[in-house]
Design a protein around this motif. Structure first.
Motif, PDB file in Angstrom:
ATOM      1  N   ARG A  84       0.827  -1.215   0.000  1.00  0.00           N
ATOM      2  CA  ARG A  84       0.000   0.000   0.000  1.00  0.00           C
ATOM      3  C   ARG A  84       0.857   1.259   0.000  1.00  0.00           C
ATOM      4  NH1 ARG A  84      -4.813  -1.401   4.402  1.00  0.00           N
ATOM      5  NH2 ARG A  84      -5.380  -3.467   3.554  1.00  0.00           N
ATOM      6  N   ARG A  85       2.149   1.111   0.243  1.00  0.00           N
ATOM      7  CA  ARG A  85       3.072   2.233   0.217  1.00  0.00           C
ATOM      8  C   ARG A  85       4.163   1.951  -0.807  1.00  0.00           C
ATOM      9  NH1 ARG A  85      -0.532   3.674   2.979  1.00  0.00           N
ATOM     10  NH2 ARG A  85      -0.473   4.876   4.942  1.00  0.00           N
ATOM     11  N   LYS A  86       4.361   2.846  -1.736  1.00  0.00           N
ATOM     12  CA  LYS A  86       5.327   2.635  -2.811  1.00  0.00           C
ATOM     13  C   LYS A  86       6.651   3.372  -2.603  1.00  0.00           C
ATOM     14  CE  LYS A  86       2.667  -0.117  -4.987  1.00  0.00           C
ATOM     15  NZ  LYS A  86       2.990  -1.559  -4.996  1.00  0.00           N
ATOM     16  N   GLY A  87       6.756   4.134  -1.533  1.00  0.00           N
ATOM     17  CA  GLY A  87       8.029   4.780  -1.227  1.00  0.00           C
ATOM     18  C   GLY A  87       8.118   6.198  -1.754  1.00  0.00           C
ATOM     19  N   PHE A 133      16.552   7.551  -0.958  1.00  0.00           N
ATOM     20  CA  PHE A 133      17.716   7.460  -0.069  1.00  0.00           C
ATOM     21  C   PHE A 133      18.776   6.583  -0.720  1.00  0.00           C
ATOM     22  CE2 PHE A 133      19.906   5.371   3.603  1.00  0.00           C
ATOM     23  CZ  PHE A 133      20.535   6.514   4.099  1.00  0.00           C
ATOM     24  N   LYS A 134      20.013   7.112  -0.828  1.00  0.00           N
ATOM     25  CA  LYS A 134      21.141   6.353  -1.355  1.00  0.00           C
ATOM     26  C   LYS A 134      22.013   5.883  -0.197  1.00  0.00           C
ATOM     27  CE  LYS A 134      21.537   8.715  -5.828  1.00  0.00           C
ATOM     28  NZ  LYS A 134      22.443   9.490  -6.717  1.00  0.00           N
ATOM     29  N   THR A 135      22.444   4.645  -0.251  1.00  0.00           N
ATOM     30  CA  THR A 135      23.286   4.115   0.827  1.00  0.00           C
ATOM     31  C   THR A 135      24.187   3.023   0.286  1.00  0.00           C
ATOM     32  OG1 THR A 135      23.255   3.210   3.075  1.00  0.00           O
ATOM     33  CG2 THR A 135      21.657   2.315   1.527  1.00  0.00           C
ATOM     34  N   GLU A 136      25.136   2.605   1.127  1.00  0.00           N
ATOM     35  CA  GLU A 136      26.045   1.509   0.800  1.00  0.00           C
ATOM     36  C   GLU A 136      25.922   0.440   1.863  1.00  0.00           C
ATOM     37  OE1 GLU A 136      30.809   0.927   0.878  1.00  0.00           O
ATOM     38  OE2 GLU A 136      30.114   2.518  -0.478  1.00  0.00           O
ATOM     39  N   ILE A 137      25.650  -0.793   1.439  1.00  0.00           N
ATOM     40  CA  ILE A 137      25.506  -1.916   2.353  1.00  0.00           C
ATOM     41  C   ILE A 137      26.470  -3.006   1.927  1.00  0.00           C
ATOM     42  CG2 ILE A 137      23.937  -3.642   3.328  1.00  0.00           C
ATOM     43  CD1 ILE A 137      21.612  -1.810   2.650  1.00  0.00           C
ATOM     44  N   VAL A 182      11.555   4.785   0.456  1.00  0.00           N
ATOM     45  CA  VAL A 182      11.130   4.451   1.811  1.00  0.00           C
ATOM     46  C   VAL A 182       9.796   5.113   2.144  1.00  0.00           C
ATOM     47  CG1 VAL A 182      11.906   4.280   4.209  1.00  0.00           C
ATOM     48  CG2 VAL A 182      13.606   4.535   2.381  1.00  0.00           C
ATOM     49  N   SER A 183       8.926   4.375   2.848  1.00  0.00           N
ATOM     50  CA  SER A 183       7.663   4.900   3.380  1.00  0.00           C
ATOM     51  C   SER A 183       7.440   4.329   4.771  1.00  0.00           C
ATOM     52  CB  SER A 183       6.481   4.538   2.479  1.00  0.00           C
ATOM     53  OG  SER A 183       6.548   5.219   1.251  1.00  0.00           O
ATOM     54  N   HIS A 184       6.418   4.810   5.468  1.00  0.00           N
ATOM     55  CA  HIS A 184       6.085   4.245   6.770  1.00  0.00           C
ATOM     56  C   HIS A 184       4.575   4.211   6.968  1.00  0.00           C
ATOM     57  CE1 HIS A 184       5.510   8.445   7.959  1.00  0.00           C
ATOM     58  NE2 HIS A 184       4.885   7.991   9.038  1.00  0.00           N
ATOM     59  N   ILE A 185       4.117   3.299   7.823  1.00  0.00           N
ATOM     60  CA  ILE A 185       2.690   3.106   8.111  1.00  0.00           C
ATOM     61  C   ILE A 185       2.532   2.935   9.622  1.00  0.00           C
ATOM     62  CG2 ILE A 185       0.631   1.738   7.596  1.00  0.00           C
ATOM     63  CD1 ILE A 185       2.141   0.578   5.187  1.00  0.00           C
ATOM     64  N   GLY A 191      13.953  -1.467  -3.053  1.00  0.00           N
ATOM     65  CA  GLY A 191      15.253  -1.307  -3.690  1.00  0.00           C
ATOM     66  C   GLY A 191      16.329  -2.200  -3.127  1.00  0.00           C
ATOM     67  N   TYR A 192      16.026  -2.882  -2.002  1.00  0.00           N
ATOM     68  CA  TYR A 192      16.987  -3.826  -1.436  1.00  0.00           C
ATOM     69  C   TYR A 192      16.387  -5.230  -1.572  1.00  0.00           C
ATOM     70  CZ  TYR A 192      20.116  -6.223   1.764  1.00  0.00           C
ATOM     71  OH  TYR A 192      21.020  -7.103   2.306  1.00  0.00           O
ATOM     72  N   GLY A 193      16.720  -5.908  -2.656  1.00  0.00           N
ATOM     73  CA  GLY A 193      16.147  -7.226  -2.917  1.00  0.00           C
ATOM     74  C   GLY A 193      14.890  -7.128  -3.770  1.00  0.00           C
ATOM     75  N   GLU A 194      14.395  -8.282  -4.175  1.00  0.00           N
ATOM     76  CA  GLU A 194      13.200  -8.326  -5.032  1.00  0.00           C
ATOM     77  C   GLU A 194      11.953  -7.897  -4.281  1.00  0.00           C
ATOM     78  OE1 GLU A 194      12.908 -12.204  -6.679  1.00  0.00           O
ATOM     79  OE2 GLU A 194      14.802 -12.072  -7.794  1.00  0.00           O
ATOM     80  N   LYS A 195      11.855  -8.296  -3.019  1.00  0.00           N
ATOM     81  CA  LYS A 195      10.707  -7.919  -2.202  1.00  0.00           C
ATOM     82  C   LYS A 195      11.056  -6.708  -1.341  1.00  0.00           C
ATOM     83  CE  LYS A 195       8.996 -12.688  -1.751  1.00  0.00           C
ATOM     84  NZ  LYS A 195       8.632 -13.758  -0.776  1.00  0.00           N
ATOM     85  N   PRO A 196      10.074  -5.894  -0.986  1.00  0.00           N
ATOM     86  CA  PRO A 196      10.363  -4.766  -0.091  1.00  0.00           C
ATOM     87  C   PRO A 196      10.772  -5.254   1.296  1.00  0.00           C
ATOM     88  CG  PRO A 196       7.998  -5.008  -0.397  1.00  0.00           C
ATOM     89  CD  PRO A 196       8.647  -5.936  -1.376  1.00  0.00           C
TER      90      PRO A 196
END
Length: 411
Positions: A233-236, A240-244, A253-256, A275-280
């Motif tokens: 229900r939230r698409k972001g 945000f850019k980061t290095e992991i 990113v979104s929040h509920i 954006g991190y993996g296939e699933k949110p």
């Protein structure tokens, strides 16, 4: 090799050892000193290599037997760990992030090691013989290096073992007692997405950030909704850019606002990361969110969790933990605890970044000088080992020698 570098390296280690072994008997102080020095020089936890690193003028087998005999006694291990934590008190911020995770020591070919049990090998996702470990660590403020707080090795076949949940609770209790009145945020992976953990952390008044499993149900607008359905229900809206772990990611990113069925009176938030993996990726937290900065703060806190993965890699690759052979769980537990104390000492040295720290890092000679390095623990461990490899007298000459009185006793 400059003799001053050897002296400074040994002096730093001895200063740490004196604080670590405060209140222990002299034989135990000598044993722990031998182990930590040998471990630093040999860069592994094998008793035979530790014995060689001590440079003693006696038969090597006698040294190994002495270390092995002393390693089977763990009665003072709690006192040693207490001394270690006391040395960290001034390094703990007001709102620390405490990273919680499990690992394992896999011994697939061992036959006679005590209390071997089946554990899941995370690298291969198969069951193997070995020992599980519970780990609570912080990341240092500036350099984000792992600072172990509670690292416990156990076996499900030990007499006093009751359950994994009780072993985890021991870790929470130890860290909570150590922090005192300071409120922490426990950062945890999906394995800790359990009602028991949420209720416990909420009861003791701390915060949590936990990655959610897809089979979890949450309450949203008084309706029970499965986590994946709620996340979609939230698409972001926040970029945000980061290095992991060395890879760059462009995240949305979104929040509920949500609640847990077991904590209906406690307002919670689910942070959804695309954006991190296939699933949110879905994170649950009891931190309040009032805007973009709060959302990103929670995400950054969870990303810091990867530092404990670096700790596990250091344990197994730099100190060759899984190659260690001991006949008792007590011996392995002592070596495991001392190794983590040493990692904490190294991480604090990197955080201070004084002249000696730079000297040690320079001695490691990285294979790729052009590569931008952000995690220095590997280099520091190798640098210490490199410097001590030129030491031919060991640690015994640093022990204080008590002079006997010249006066004759009349008794």
């Amino acid at each position: 090799m400059n003799s001053t570098e050897i002296y400074q390296t040994k002096r730093s280690l001895i200063t740490f050892l004196e604080k670590l072994t405060e209140g222990l008997s002299k034989p135990r102080k000598k044993f722990y000193s031998d182990i930590l020095y040998g471990m630093s020089k040999a860069q592994n936890t094998l008793l035979s290599d530790i014995a060689r690193a001590l440079e003693e003028n006696i038969d090597l087998q006698y040294t190994i037997k002495r270390l092995s005999r002393n390693a089977s006694e763990e009665n003072d291990l709690k006192e040693l760990h207490h001394n270690y934590l006391n040395g960290l008190r001034t390094s703990i911020p007001d709102n620390p992030l405490v990273i919680v995770d499990e690992s394992e020591i896999v011994k697939p070919y061992a036959e006679k090691m005590e209390h071997l049990a089946l554990v899941r090998d995370g690298s291969k996702n198969v069951l193997e013989k070995g020992y599980p470990t519970i780990n609570f660590s912080m990341a240092t403020l500036k350099t984000k290096h792992p600072l172990p707080l509670y690292n416990h090795l156990y076996s499900s076949k030990e007499k006093d073992f009751h359950s994994q949940n009780i072993e985890i609770a021991k870790g929470f209790n130890t860290v909570t007692s150590f922090l005192g009145k300071k409120k922490a945020t426990f950062v945890m992976d999906r394995g800790y997405d359990t009602n028991t953990i949420y209720e416990y952390v909420q009861d003791i008044g701390h915060h949590f950030i936990t990655r959610l499993k897809d089979n979890r149900y949450l309450l949203h607008r008084n309706r029970r909704v499965k986590v994946p359905d709620l996340a979609h229900r939230r698409k972001g809206k926040i970029n945000f850019k980061t290095e992991i772990q060395g890879d760059e990611y462009k995240l949305k990113v979104s929040h509920i606002k949500v609640k847990l069925p077991v904590l209906k009176d406690s307002p919670l938030n689910m942070v959804v990361v695309y954006g991190y993996g296939e699933k949110p990726m879905k994170l649950l937290t009891n931190h309040s969110i009032n805007g973009k900065d709060d959302v990103l703060r929670i995400l950054k806190s969870y990303i810091t969790r990867w530092r404990i993965e670096e700790l596990f890699r250091v344990q197994k690759e730099e100190f060759q933990l899984e190659k260690t052979r001991t006949m008792t769980v007590s011996s392995l537990r002592i070596l495991y605890t001392l190794m983590n104390c040493l990692v904490g000492h190294y991480s604090l040295a990197i955080e201070k970044s004084n002249y000696h720290t730079q000297t040690v890092l320079a001695r490691a000679r990285p294979s790729n000088k052009r590569k931008k390095i952000k995690f220095y623990l590997y280099r520091f461990i190798r640098g210490i080992s490199k410097i001590l490899s030129f030491d031919t007298v060991g640690i015994r000459y640093f022990y204080k020698v008590e002079k006997r009185s010249n006066q004759l006793s009349l008794l």
